[in-house]
Design an enzyme around this catalytic site. Structure first.
Site, PDB file in Angstrom:
ATOM      1  N   TYR A  52      45.826  43.612  47.495  1.00  0.00           N
ATOM      2  CA  TYR A  52      45.236  42.843  46.481  1.00  0.00           C
ATOM      3  C   TYR A  52      45.505  43.274  45.062  1.00  0.00           C
ATOM      4  CZ  TYR A  52      41.142  40.692  43.869  1.00  0.00           C
ATOM      5  OH  TYR A  52      40.458  40.294  42.966  1.00  0.00           O
TER       6      TYR A  52
ATOM      7  N   GLU B 264      44.287  36.023  39.948  1.00  0.00           N
ATOM      8  CA  GLU B 264      44.203  36.865  41.368  1.00  0.00           C
ATOM      9  C   GLU B 264      45.384  36.278  42.412  1.00  0.00           C
ATOM     10  OE1 GLU B 264      40.364  37.552  43.682  1.00  0.00           O
ATOM     11  OE2 GLU B 264      41.259  35.601  44.501  1.00  0.00           O
TER      12      GLU B 264
END
Length: 391
Positions: free
Chosen positions: A109, A197
């Site tokens: 992530y 993101e």
């Protein structure tokens, strides 16, 4: 401004962030042709909507032939996809993104956002990525790694390299991660983003890093600097009431509840929404009236609340001060009620400049209103008026 996945990936490619080859398609035939043009033996067909957690709702499908790609696209296009982020009504799928499937060993992530406490851009990372990462990080916050970017010195190689090490990356993959973090930071600032993101960021067997999914939100307040990006706005994804509110310079976001809320100031609006939720109420919207709002803008904003069929009661929480006075708000509300009719209970808390005058205006205009002396009292009254006993 929210971007679709394919738009975000295209912007990141300008900064050297690699992602699998893909094409957007708006019909089953286009999807099959995209698969043939991209090449390879497996593809992923992804619904392009402004919401996450698509995979759990069947919005991401792995296919092993162009015909399967066409079938998957046909099943998604024109369908309302319901995910935990769309609300019960879901989002209509108008396009899909056909992308080469990638075998990979790990998922990471990686994101860039503004750390408002520090007043700096921050790189957020975790050794694990993938679906529902927010819940997993919330349950184990120690797994979330943060690197704040020096606004003057920029993102330093040594700091980025240290973060890559904490992510378990070594050798060429670690070097690539350093470049990717710097590219992410550059893109964040160049595009005036409020969030980028990459989740998941895939690590292939060869050590290559590929952005498998990207979410990007651009700051609307900075869009005057990016005329070239204006065509990326997909207004079909935006609630018509939000578009109308934007025309009148109202900050308005449609929510799923049944209590209409009008407040001046984002901080007061957030506090009001929080208190309503704490009292067991469910806000139907987030409406922040700007300090320079005119009576006409107030009128249009209040009409939006009245026109929402889900609204069972309305709370107006105004603190008069500076440019916006309580009497201006009251005049706008009275005008809206006169034009549209007031069909639901109205609770008003008017504090600060000309609060008493606001109460007199509403009463003299014959608006049936319940006044509250405090925010807590107002929240309790409107929750009960909407049909639920306040907590």
């Amino acid at each position: 401004m929210n971007l679709h996945e394919y738009q975000a990936k295209e912007l990141l490619r300008r900064h050297g962030v690699n992602s699998p080859a893909g094409r957007v398609a708006r019909s089953a035939d286009e999807a099959a042709e995209a698969a043939r043009a991209i090449g390879g033996g497996r593809w992923v067909v992804k619904a392009q909507i402004h919401a996450g957690l698509r995979q759990d709702a069947g919005g991401v499908q792995l296919c092993e032939s162009p015909q399967a790609v066409a079938d998957a696209a046909a099943g998604l296009l024109g369908r309302r996809l319901v995910t935990p982020q769309t609300g019960a009504k879901g989002k209509l799928v108008r396009s899909v993104y056909v992308e080469q499937a990638v075998d990979h060993d790990r998922e990471i992530y990686l994101a860039a956002l503004v750390n408002r406490s520090a007043g700096r851009v921050a790189i957020i990372a975790a050794r694990e990525g993938g679906n529902d990462i927010e819940a997993r990080l919330a349950a184990a916050p120690d797994k979330m790694l943060t690197l704040e970017v020096d606004p003057l010195g920029g993102l330093q190689d040594a700091a980025a390299s240290a973060l890559a090490g904490k992510l378990g990356l070594e050798g060429a993959a670690a070097d690539q991660a350093v470049g990717l973090m710097k590219a992410l930071n550059a893109a964040f600032q160049d595009f005036d983003a409020s969030l980028i993101e990459i989740n998941p960021l895939a690590v292939t067997a060869a050590g290559e890093l590929l952005a498998l999914d990207v979410k990007m939100v651009l700051d609307d307040n900075a869009q005057f600097r990016h005329a070239d990006l204006a065509n990326l706005r997909d207004e079909e994804e935006v609630d018509p009431a939000e578009l109308e509110a934007r025309d009148y310079n109202l900050n308005y976001v449609r929510l799923e509840g049944n209590i209409g809320v009008m407040v001046n100031g984002a901080g007061l609006a957030l506090a009001t929404v929080d208190l309503l939720t704490e009292q067991g109420g469910e806000p139907a919207d987030f409406m922040d009236v700007r300090p320079e709002a005119t009576r006409a803008q107030i009128t249009h904003g209040f009409k939006l609340l009245l026109r929402n069929p889900e609204v069972r009661a309305i709370l107006v929480n105004i603190y008069g001060g500076g440019i916006l006075r309580c009497d201006t708000v009251a005049e706008g509300i009275a005008a809206a009620c006169k034009e549209e009719g007031l069909r639901v209970p109205l609770i008003v808390r008017a504090a600060g400049t000309n609060g008493e005058l606001a109460r007199k205006i509403l009463m003299s205009q014959g608006v049936p209103v319940t006044f509250a002396q405090s925010l807590g009292q107002a929240a309790a009254k409107v929750v009960e008026a909407a049909g639920r006993k306040a907590a």
